[in-house]
Scaffold this active site. Structure first.
Site, PDB file in Angstrom:
ATOM      1  CE  LYS A 148       0.605   2.191   4.003  1.00 30.68           C
ATOM      2  NZ  LYS A 148       0.712   3.551   4.315  1.00 30.68           N
ATOM      3  CG  HIS A 178       1.727  -3.037   7.903  1.00 36.58           C
ATOM      4  ND1 HIS A 178       1.950  -1.914   7.168  1.00 36.58           N
ATOM      5  CD2 HIS A 178       1.698  -2.649   9.191  1.00 36.58           C
ATOM      6  CE1 HIS A 178       2.073  -0.884   7.984  1.00 36.58           C
ATOM      7  NE2 HIS A 178       1.919  -1.298   9.215  1.00 36.58           N
ATOM      8  CG  HIS A 240      -2.961   1.497   7.863  1.00 32.11           C
ATOM      9  ND1 HIS A 240      -2.615   0.395   7.132  1.00 32.11           N
ATOM     10  CD2 HIS A 240      -1.817   2.203   8.019  1.00 32.11           C
ATOM     11  CE1 HIS A 240      -1.321   0.444   6.856  1.00 32.11           C
ATOM     12  NE2 HIS A 240      -0.825   1.528   7.385  1.00 32.11           N
TER      13      HIS A 240
HETATM   14  P1  NAP Z   1      12.851   3.134  -0.425  1.00 33.64           P
HETATM   15  O1  NAP Z   1      13.610   3.038   0.846  1.00 33.64           O
HETATM   16  O2  NAP Z   1      12.969   4.373  -1.247  1.00 33.64           O
HETATM   17  O3  NAP Z   1      13.302   1.889  -1.315  1.00 33.64           O
HETATM   18  C1  NAP Z   1      13.018   1.780  -2.682  1.00 33.64           C
HETATM   19  C2  NAP Z   1      13.768   0.573  -3.225  1.00 33.64           C
HETATM   20  O4  NAP Z   1      13.470   0.455  -4.612  1.00 33.64           O
HETATM   21  C3  NAP Z   1      15.269   0.672  -3.114  1.00 33.64           C
HETATM   22  O5  NAP Z   1      15.804  -0.596  -2.845  1.00 33.64           O
HETATM   23  C4  NAP Z   1      15.686   1.141  -4.483  1.00 33.64           C
HETATM   24  O6  NAP Z   1      17.011   0.777  -4.713  1.00 33.64           O
HETATM   25  C5  NAP Z   1      14.696   0.364  -5.340  1.00 33.64           C
HETATM   26  N1  NAP Z   1      14.485   0.962  -6.658  1.00 33.64           N
HETATM   27  C6  NAP Z   1      14.055   2.214  -6.932  1.00 33.64           C
HETATM   28  N2  NAP Z   1      14.003   2.398  -8.261  1.00 33.64           N
HETATM   29  C7  NAP Z   1      14.395   1.234  -8.829  1.00 33.64           C
HETATM   30  C8  NAP Z   1      14.541   0.813 -10.165  1.00 33.64           C
HETATM   31  N3  NAP Z   1      14.275   1.620 -11.209  1.00 33.64           N
HETATM   32  N4  NAP Z   1      14.954  -0.456 -10.392  1.00 33.64           N
HETATM   33  C9  NAP Z   1      15.232  -1.281  -9.366  1.00 33.64           C
HETATM   34  N5  NAP Z   1      15.094  -0.936  -8.083  1.00 33.64           N
HETATM   35  C10 NAP Z   1      14.692   0.313  -7.813  1.00 33.64           C
HETATM   36  O7  NAP Z   1      11.297   2.896  -0.222  1.00 33.64           O
HETATM   37  P2  NAP Z   1      10.567   2.082   0.971  1.00 33.64           P
HETATM   38  O8  NAP Z   1      10.348   3.001   2.108  1.00 33.64           O
HETATM   39  O9  NAP Z   1      11.309   0.818   1.213  1.00 33.64           O
HETATM   40  O10 NAP Z   1       9.138   1.805   0.336  1.00 33.64           O
HETATM   41  C11 NAP Z   1       8.909   0.813  -0.646  1.00 33.64           C
HETATM   42  C12 NAP Z   1       7.409   0.669  -0.882  1.00 33.64           C
HETATM   43  O11 NAP Z   1       6.791   0.238   0.313  1.00 33.64           O
HETATM   44  C13 NAP Z   1       6.701   1.973  -1.255  1.00 33.64           C
HETATM   45  O12 NAP Z   1       5.633   1.653  -2.118  1.00 33.64           O
HETATM   46  C14 NAP Z   1       6.170   2.473   0.075  1.00 33.64           C
HETATM   47  O13 NAP Z   1       5.048   3.313  -0.090  1.00 33.64           O
HETATM   48  C15 NAP Z   1       5.782   1.151   0.714  1.00 33.64           C
HETATM   49  N6  NAP Z   1       5.756   1.176   2.180  1.00 33.64           N
HETATM   50  C16 NAP Z   1       6.885   1.435   2.894  1.00 33.64           C
HETATM   51  C17 NAP Z   1       6.848   1.400   4.277  1.00 33.64           C
HETATM   52  C18 NAP Z   1       8.096   1.643   5.102  1.00 33.64           C
HETATM   53  O14 NAP Z   1       8.001   1.480   6.327  1.00 33.64           O
HETATM   54  N7  NAP Z   1       9.198   2.008   4.531  1.00 33.64           N
HETATM   55  C19 NAP Z   1       5.649   1.123   4.954  1.00 33.64           C
HETATM   56  C20 NAP Z   1       4.501   0.849   4.191  1.00 33.64           C
HETATM   57  C21 NAP Z   1       4.572   0.868   2.814  1.00 33.64           C
HETATM   58  P3  NAP Z   1      17.978   1.573  -5.747  1.00 33.64           P
HETATM   59  O15 NAP Z   1      17.685   3.028  -5.618  1.00 33.64           O
HETATM   60  O16 NAP Z   1      19.337   1.169  -5.311  1.00 33.64           O
HETATM   61  O17 NAP Z   1      17.649   1.029  -7.080  1.00 33.64           O
END
Ligand code: NAP
Length: 490
Positions: A148, A178, A240
């Site tokens: 989400k 989650h 949520h």
């Molecule tokens: P993040 O820290 O910015 O991580 C994004 C990941 O995607 C990184 O590993 C990045 O690595 C990779 N990435 C970005 N562009 C890419 C590309 N073109 N090709 C391959 N890999 C790519 O984001 P996040 O916080 O983990 O969130 C991820 C998702 O989960 C989002 O949709 C967010 O809304 C959702 N979410 C996150 C949380 C949380 O607690 N963080 C909670 C609920 C939902 P590189 O830049 O090295 O490629």
């Protein structure tokens, strides 16, 4: 008490965004705990994917660091064996390069469960699905997991769902919220449908109102760019809070089967009375935190946190919601969520109606409404607040006291993180705790007019001091109806 472990079949899990915050903070710690509990069968393979040019060993080291940082377990407890299962493929999902390496690493028995976890921004979801198909990586036993929020409004959610749906059947798509994996949320179903006590009372004849609070004490932390574009309505309410509302309000499903549960939740979403420009002022409050005191120290305003003095992004939302059907007519649902509130707490309060007549004298004390408080975090548990006689010979004095059930104490068992349960459900192919396409789109259809009405009105979000329960208007929203938020009993 020891929890029962039912092993899952060997599987392949590909984590797109394997170097990101979600992967480090939630996914790998959850996988590690399931591994340590003996839930995996060999040979299970986990492959991280991102653009970073890492070798396998270097990637494994980042995962070991993340497990240490996010408290999954002490090093040594099977850590090496867990890391052995982990591999890495560097690729940019927008490019055609690198996919053959992923294909090579996934080679083997095509009937194995193959799960693709999209821990990337939602605007990458469609591209990844397309690339997986283009490079021949989607097998009949494949499934895709998306985080989400799915999209940022109804139109973008439809586009994403179309793009994923062009490659995967709906039964292969697992949309994660989650919250649905939290023990207490699942317990809400047990409480309602495995006990004869509540269901006969579960309607507006006996329930006065319901409150749903998801409060965070943190600010935007490292997610300023994302949050500035999203805001609390998109980030929390669309998923949520509406999911919790559905679980409280839905009719009893005929079984725990995924579609039986999701059909009932969908009916609730379709029953929500619209909030739009005609009633936005009466039914909604949006706020934005200013500087204040939070988490034991002075903190800056939201505008400063995101570096935008003119930001109109809401960090707080309160809504009065009507579920327009026979069961709930006349019993409103008050929803609120926000950042920089006094404490991190998520809970549902079901407030029963006042007794029709008191036989007790005024000396006995005030009679409060029976309340069922379902706490999702912290300290997952359930409290039923009742009026009881104070012990002693001093006559009839009434006290408002809880029957208190803290799950950790009651079951003497560690409550698994939501991601542990949800990841294992994906591997088992159980979609009950995941959102179906029509649910996500129905939620957006109800949310979009609220956002549109806010942007049409020239009113900025109301300011509130960090460390308080949001703008005063949120208190007025409930007090106008002769009720109040249930702060005093928690
Ligand atoms: P993040 O820290 O910015 O991580 C994004 C990941 O995607 C990184 O590993 C990045 O690595 C990779 N990435 C970005 N562009 C890419 C590309 N073109 N090709 C391959 N890999 C790519 O984001 P996040 O916080 O983990 O969130 C991820 C998702 O989960 C989002 O949709 C967010 O809304 C959702 N979410 C996150 C949380 C949380 O607690 N963080 C909670 C609920 C939902 P590189 O830049 O090295 O490629």
């Amino acid at each position: 008490m020891v929890s029962r472990i039912v092993k899952v079949e060997p599987f392949d899990l590909v984590v797109f965004g394997g170097t990101g915050d979600l992967a480090h903070r939630k996914l790998f710690p959850a996988l590690y705990r399931r591994f340590l509990d003996g839930q995996f069968s060999a040979p299970t393979r986990i492959i991280g994917v991102s653009r970073q040019p890492l070798e396998r060993e270097a990637y494994q080291a980042t995962i070991a660091d993340a497990l240490g940082q996010f408290g999954a377990a002490a090093p040594g407890d099977g850590l090496q064996a867990f890391l052995e299962m982990i591999d890495y493929v560097p690729l940019d999902v927008g490019s055609d390069e690198g996919w053959s390496l992923l294909e090579t690493k996934l080679a083997g028995d095509p009937t194995r469960v193959r799960a693709f976890y999209l821990a990337t921004a939602p605007d990458r979801f469609g591209v990844v699905a397309k690339q997986l198909a283009r490079h021949g990586l989607v097998t009949p036993a494949s499934r895709i997991i998306v985080e989400k929020p799915v999209g940022r409004d109804g139109a973008s959610a439809e586009r994403i769902n179309d793009a994923i749906g062009a490659v995967f059947a709906e039964s292969q798509i697992f949309r994660i919220d989650h919250y649905l994996g939290k023990e207490t949320v699942q317990n809400m179903m047990a409480l309602r449908f495995a006990n004869a006590l509540f269901e006969p009372l579960w309607n507006s004849a006996h329930i006065d109102h319901v409150e749903i609070t998801v409060a965070e004490s943190i600010g935007v932390e490292g997610r300023a760019a994302y949050y500035e574009n999203a805001g609390a309505l998109r980030d929390m309410v669309q998923n949520h809070l509406l999911q919790l509302l559905c679980l409280v309000a839905m009719e009893p499903p005929s079984s725990l089967d995924a579609d039986a549960v999701r059909d009932e939740k969908l009916k609730v979403l379709k029953s929500l009375a619209p909030i739009d420009a005609s009633n936005i002022g009466a039914l909604t409050v949006r706020g934005q935190y200013g500087a204040g005191a939070s988490e034991g120290g002075a903190v800056a305003s939201y505008a400063k946190d995101v570096g935008n003095d003119k930001s109109t992004t809401e960090t707080f939302v309160a809504l009065k919601v009507s579920v327009a059907n026979w069961r709930w007519a006349g019993a409103p649902f008050y929803l609120r969520t926000g950042k920089r509130l006094p404490q991190r707490v998520s809970e549902v309060v079901v407030a029963f109606r006042a007794i029709p007549h008191s036989m007790f004298s005024a000396d006995a004390g005030r009679i409060s409404k029976t309340r069922l408080v379902i706490r999702l975090q912290p300290d997952e548990g359930i409290k039923l607040w009742l009026m009881l006689k104070e012990p002693g010979a001093g006559g009839m004095r009434l006290r408002y006291v809880p029957l208190d059930m803290n799950f950790a104490e009651a079951f003497q068992i560690y409550a698994p993180d939501a991601y542990e349960r949800l990841l294992m459900d994906v591997i088992r192919g159980n979609a009950t705790l995941f959102m179906r396409r029509d649910e996500v789109e129905a939620a957006w259809r109800w949310i979009d007019p609220i956002r549109e009405a806010w942007s049409l009105s020239n009113d900025p979000p109301r300011p509130y001091f960090a460390g308080t329960w949001g703008p005063a208007a949120s208190i007025a929203l409930v007090e106008r109806d002769g009720r109040s938020w249930t702060e005093e009993v928690v």
